[in-house]
Design an enzyme around this catalytic site. Structure first.
Site, PDB file in Angstrom:
ATOM      1  NE  ARG A 261     -37.583  91.624  51.404  1.00  0.00           N
ATOM      2  CZ  ARG A 261     -37.775  91.224  52.644  1.00  0.00           C
ATOM      3  NH1 ARG A 261     -37.225  91.865  53.646  1.00  0.00           N
ATOM      4  NH2 ARG A 261     -38.538  90.173  52.903  1.00  0.00           N
TER       5      ARG A 261
ATOM      6  CG  ASN B 142     -29.690  92.926  39.928  1.00  0.00           C
ATOM      7  OD1 ASN B 142     -30.132  93.984  40.388  1.00  0.00           O
ATOM      8  ND2 ASN B 142     -28.590  92.364  40.402  1.00  0.00           N
TER       9      ASN B 142
ATOM     10  NE  ARG C 192     -35.207  85.772  51.460  1.00  0.00           N
ATOM     11  CZ  ARG C 192     -34.540  86.868  51.836  1.00  0.00           C
ATOM     12  NH1 ARG C 192     -34.761  88.004  51.225  1.00  0.00           N
ATOM     13  NH2 ARG C 192     -33.655  86.818  52.805  1.00  0.00           N
TER      14      ARG C 192
ATOM     15  CG  ASN D 232     -28.881 101.987  37.725  1.00  0.00           C
ATOM     16  OD1 ASN D 232     -28.420 101.927  36.593  1.00  0.00           O
ATOM     17  ND2 ASN D 232     -28.129 101.900  38.817  1.00  0.00           N
TER      18      ASN D 232
ATOM     19  CG  HIS E  62     -23.533  93.010  40.494  1.00  0.00           C
ATOM     20  ND1 HIS E  62     -23.936  92.986  41.814  1.00  0.00           N
ATOM     21  CD2 HIS E  62     -22.207  92.760  40.506  1.00  0.00           C
ATOM     22  CE1 HIS E  62     -22.899  92.713  42.583  1.00  0.00           C
ATOM     23  NE2 HIS E  62     -21.833  92.582  41.814  1.00  0.00           N
TER      24      HIS E  62
HETATM   25  C1  GRF Z   1     -26.075 100.413  41.657  1.00  0.00           C
HETATM   26  O1  GRF Z   1     -24.686 100.496  41.792  1.00  0.00           O
HETATM   27  C2  GRF Z   1     -26.477  99.063  41.153  1.00  0.00           C
HETATM   28  O2  GRF Z   1     -25.550  98.496  40.280  1.00  0.00           O
HETATM   29  C3  GRF Z   1     -26.581  98.248  42.414  1.00  0.00           C
HETATM   30  O3  GRF Z   1     -27.097  99.127  43.379  1.00  0.00           O
HETATM   31  C4  GRF Z   1     -26.769 100.467  43.019  1.00  0.00           C
HETATM   32  C5  GRF Z   1     -28.067 101.207  42.936  1.00  0.00           C
HETATM   33  O4  GRF Z   1     -27.883 102.573  42.672  1.00  0.00           O
HETATM   34  N1  GRF Z   1     -27.399  97.073  42.221  1.00  0.00           N
HETATM   35  P1  GRF Z   1     -29.134 103.468  42.324  1.00  0.00           P
HETATM   36  O5  GRF Z   1     -30.118 103.326  43.493  1.00  0.00           O
HETATM   37  O6  GRF Z   1     -29.723 102.973  41.036  1.00  0.00           O
HETATM   38  O7  GRF Z   1     -28.596 104.852  42.222  1.00  0.00           O
END
Ligand code: GRF
Length: 201
Positions: A91, A107, A65, A15, A109
């Protein structure tokens, strides 16, 4: 808001790379100010360095944390970060961190929230037998995968899918909608009513 992104990751970093590609291709008007990994072995660090980006490893292992998050916030502030993008960051953020960047943390998800929050969302969806899943970009609040939703994409679950093939199809959509969500937030052209994020027309 400034357009300087702080990317936090713990692993593969696909990502993060999709965001970097969008910026390089002129699809996203932003700048990656810093990429921070809490794990020294995260595969996402090497490509960040290869691209000449400012990549920092701040190991979190064994640290309380909030003590860790104070280091993170200091690093982000040193780099004048305006928007924090979690990209596979494994985390949970402290309340301290979230209050330091109110509505300035995103974020991604891999499910259609609020379904299948938490770990292994694609496997959860697959095992549950849903016919559609997808991915969600949301603001981060103090709950688990619970902040206001910016963008979602729907992905069908095919009869011959495995959890892995489904994950791969979802990941493609993740790469697309993260850029869209960042662009929307940086534009400031939206309002928030309750939990609803409504883009301006
Ligand atoms: C992705 O599936 C994202 O949605 C989730 O963790 C994964 C991270 O993948 N939060 P990458 O490290 O971006 O390839």
């Amino acid at each position: 808001m400034n357009r300087r992104l702080g990317i936090l990751l713990s692993g593969r970093g696909s990502n993060f790379l999709a965001i970097a590609d969008s910026i390089a291709a002129g699809r996203l008007d932003a700048e990656i100010a810093v990429v921070i990994s809490n794990r020294s072995e995260a595969p996402g660090i090497a490509p960040a360095l290869e691209r000449g980006l400012n990549a920092v490893v701040l190991p979190s292992k064994g640290l309380d944390r909030e003590i860790y998050d104070r280091k993170l916030v200091a690093e982000l502030r040193n780099n004048d970060v305006g928007l924090v993008c979690l990209a596979g960051y494994m985390r949970i953020l402290s309340g301290y961190f979230i209050r330091e960047f109110p509505m300035r943390i995103l974020n991604i998800h891999p499910s259609l929230l609020p379904a299948f929050s938490g770990l292994d969302a694609q496997h959860q969806a697959f095992e549950h037998g849903v016919k559609f899943s997808g991915c969600t970009v949301h603001f981060v609040d103090e709950g688990l995968d619970s902040g206001p939703i910016l963008c979602q994409a729907v992905v069908p679950v095919l009869d011959d899918d495995t959890a892995e093939s489904l994950s791969a199809r979802i990941l493609k959509e993740e790469h697309r909608i993260y850029t869209e969500a960042i662009a929307l937030v940086l534009s400031g052209r939206f309002k928030i009513e309750g939990r609803r994020v409504i883009p301006a027309r």
